[in-house]
Motif scaffolding. Structure first.
Motif, PDB file in Angstrom:
ATOM      1  N   LYS A 112     -21.837 -21.204 114.189  1.00  0.00           N
ATOM      2  CA  LYS A 112     -22.412 -19.896 113.902  1.00  0.00           C
ATOM      3  C   LYS A 112     -23.915 -20.039 113.663  1.00  0.00           C
ATOM      4  N   LEU A 113     -24.674 -19.123 114.189  1.00  0.00           N
ATOM      5  CA  LEU A 113     -26.117 -19.075 113.959  1.00  0.00           C
ATOM      6  C   LEU A 113     -26.359 -18.394 112.619  1.00  0.00           C
ATOM      7  N   THR A 114     -27.276 -18.931 111.810  1.00  0.00           N
ATOM      8  CA  THR A 114     -27.537 -18.336 110.505  1.00  0.00           C
ATOM      9  C   THR A 114     -28.582 -17.230 110.617  1.00  0.00           C
ATOM     10  N   PRO A 115     -28.537 -16.246 109.716  1.00  0.00           N
ATOM     11  CA  PRO A 115     -29.579 -15.213 109.717  1.00  0.00           C
ATOM     12  C   PRO A 115     -30.981 -15.789 109.595  1.00  0.00           C
ATOM     13  N   GLU A 138     -32.104 -18.579 110.750  1.00  0.00           N
ATOM     14  CA  GLU A 138     -32.530 -19.118 112.043  1.00  0.00           C
ATOM     15  C   GLU A 138     -32.997 -18.000 112.971  1.00  0.00           C
ATOM     16  N   ILE A 139     -32.332 -16.873 112.904  1.00  0.00           N
ATOM     17  CA  ILE A 139     -32.753 -15.720 113.712  1.00  0.00           C
ATOM     18  C   ILE A 139     -34.073 -15.158 113.203  1.00  0.00           C
ATOM     19  N   LEU A 140     -34.184 -15.000 111.882  1.00  0.00           N
ATOM     20  CA  LEU A 140     -35.360 -14.372 111.282  1.00  0.00           C
ATOM     21  C   LEU A 140     -36.598 -15.269 111.311  1.00  0.00           C
ATOM     22  N   GLU A 150     -24.482 -13.285 122.222  1.00  0.00           N
ATOM     23  CA  GLU A 150     -25.868 -13.755 122.208  1.00  0.00           C
ATOM     24  C   GLU A 150     -26.135 -14.703 121.051  1.00  0.00           C
ATOM     25  N   VAL A 151     -25.583 -14.393 119.882  1.00  0.00           N
ATOM     26  CA  VAL A 151     -25.735 -15.251 118.713  1.00  0.00           C
ATOM     27  C   VAL A 151     -25.105 -16.619 118.982  1.00  0.00           C
ATOM     28  N   THR A 152     -23.947 -16.620 119.620  1.00  0.00           N
ATOM     29  CA  THR A 152     -23.255 -17.880 119.926  1.00  0.00           C
ATOM     30  C   THR A 152     -24.071 -18.724 120.905  1.00  0.00           C
ATOM     31  N   ASP A 181     -33.262 -17.780 122.821  1.00  0.00           N
ATOM     32  CA  ASP A 181     -32.671 -19.060 122.396  1.00  0.00           C
ATOM     33  C   ASP A 181     -33.669 -20.204 122.414  1.00  0.00           C
ATOM     34  N   ILE A 182     -34.566 -20.235 123.394  1.00  0.00           N
ATOM     35  CA  ILE A 182     -35.558 -21.311 123.444  1.00  0.00           C
ATOM     36  C   ILE A 182     -36.495 -21.222 122.247  1.00  0.00           C
ATOM     37  N   ALA A 183     -36.889 -20.002 121.885  1.00  0.00           N
ATOM     38  CA  ALA A 183     -37.781 -19.823 120.735  1.00  0.00           C
ATOM     39  C   ALA A 183     -37.076 -20.171 119.427  1.00  0.00           C
ATOM     40  N   ILE A 184     -35.832 -19.736 119.277  1.00  0.00           N
ATOM     41  CA  ILE A 184     -35.095 -20.012 118.039  1.00  0.00           C
ATOM     42  C   ILE A 184     -34.867 -21.511 117.872  1.00  0.00           C
TER      43      ILE A 184
END
Length: 300
Positions: free
Chosen positions: A48-51, A53-55, A91-93, A134-137
């Motif tokens: 799971k992607l964490t918030p 990591e997204i933010l 997308e998150v996955t 995804d590349i940026a994250i």
């Protein structure tokens, strides 16, 4: 071992007019396993992607809108997809898969995501079938944890990596290189650190010569310690949206040049598949499969 990110959620169902070429996310791993290029043990299901990591990349307001599916009709049209919880989860996955690929690349030299390359997602908006970048994250993840100091993004999708360029416009530790069709989407290009625009119909010889020249210069100029490779196969002559003129063999040589250069310089590399819209899905699968074949040939 070549580690490959894939999950059944990559095959998230869409309305009929949006399904092609989504089938590739189901067919590509099956093809690679059938021919023996990879085995099921090479595949891993992303965490799971964490918030946080997204933010680290996307604005809090945009992430809130995405979670609430609070898109205007214009924002949904710009994204390219009808927004749904399933699509956001997909997308998150995919984005988590690219982060884990980065960890595996540090261990094995290379790792690959069956999907990803979502380079049209901006800090605060979705575009061109891309909701999160995804590349940026994954790049921000490596930088924040000090697992990389200088990242080179090699974006060879036929469409400019406009979202990635915008996200890293003020980040000296990430060098964005995009080689794309001059007259293709997006109409308004962002400014990458290096943009190379190609004329309609550019064929193998000119394409590969141009790429080789710039890649070798960038190795010395940027001196990266990590590479993200957006390996879209919409550069093919058969592509409905591409406008360039590469053959499948030319596309394979492109991949060989990028991946072998990373191996030669001992630079970990993550490849995300990016776009591909040829009428015959066999052309899409063959071109994508070549990227994996090349990785196995060079590294394993």
């Amino acid at each position: 071992m070549l580690k490959v990110a894939w999950s059944p959620i990559y095959n998230h169902p869409l309305p009929p007019k949006h399904r092609f070429p989504m089938e590739k996310y189901d067919l590509l791993p099956k093809q690679l396993i059938h021919e023996g290029t990879i085995h099921e043990s090479n595949l891993f299901a992303p965490r799971k992607l964490t918030p946080n990591e997204i933010l680290a990349v996307h604005s809090a307001n945009y992430w809130k809108k995405l979670q609430a599916l609070d898109f205007t009709r214009q924002e949904e049209r710009r994204s390219g997809f009808p927004i749904s919880q399933g699509l956001v989860k997909r997308e998150v996955t995919i984005n988590a898969g690219t982060i884990q690929c980065a960890e595996y690349a540090l261990q094995y030299g290379i790792a690959m995501n069956i999907a990803g390359g979502t380079h049209h997602a901006f800090t605060d908006r979705a575009e061109g079938f891309c909701l999160l970048n995804d590349i940026a994250i994954a790049s921000r993840y490596l930088l924040d944890l000090k697992k990389a100091q200088k990242i080179l993004v090699v974006d060879l999708d036929v469409h400019q990596g406009n979202g990635t360029a915008e996200i890293f416009q003020n980040e000296d530790r990430v060098f964005t290189f995009s080689m794309h069709g001059e007259h293709n989407y997006p109409l308004k290009k962002e400014k990458s650190d290096l943009d190379i625009s190609l004329a309609d119909g550019t064929e193998d010889r000119i394409y590969l010569k141009t790429l080789d020249y710039h890649l070798k210069k960038l190795m010395d100029q940027v001196n990266p310690d990590f590479i993200f490779f957006q390996s879209g196969v919409d550069v093919l002559k058969t592509d409905k949206l591409g406008r360039l003129g590469l053959t499948i063999n030319g596309c394979r040589e492109r991949d060989y040049n990028v991946i072998s250069l990373a191996k030669e310089h001992n630079i970990p590399l993550v490849a995300s598949m990016g776009g591909g819209y040829s009428e015959n899905i066999k052309h899409i699968l063959e071109a994508h499969a070549n990227t994996y074949r090349v990785a196995q040939e060079i590294y394993f």
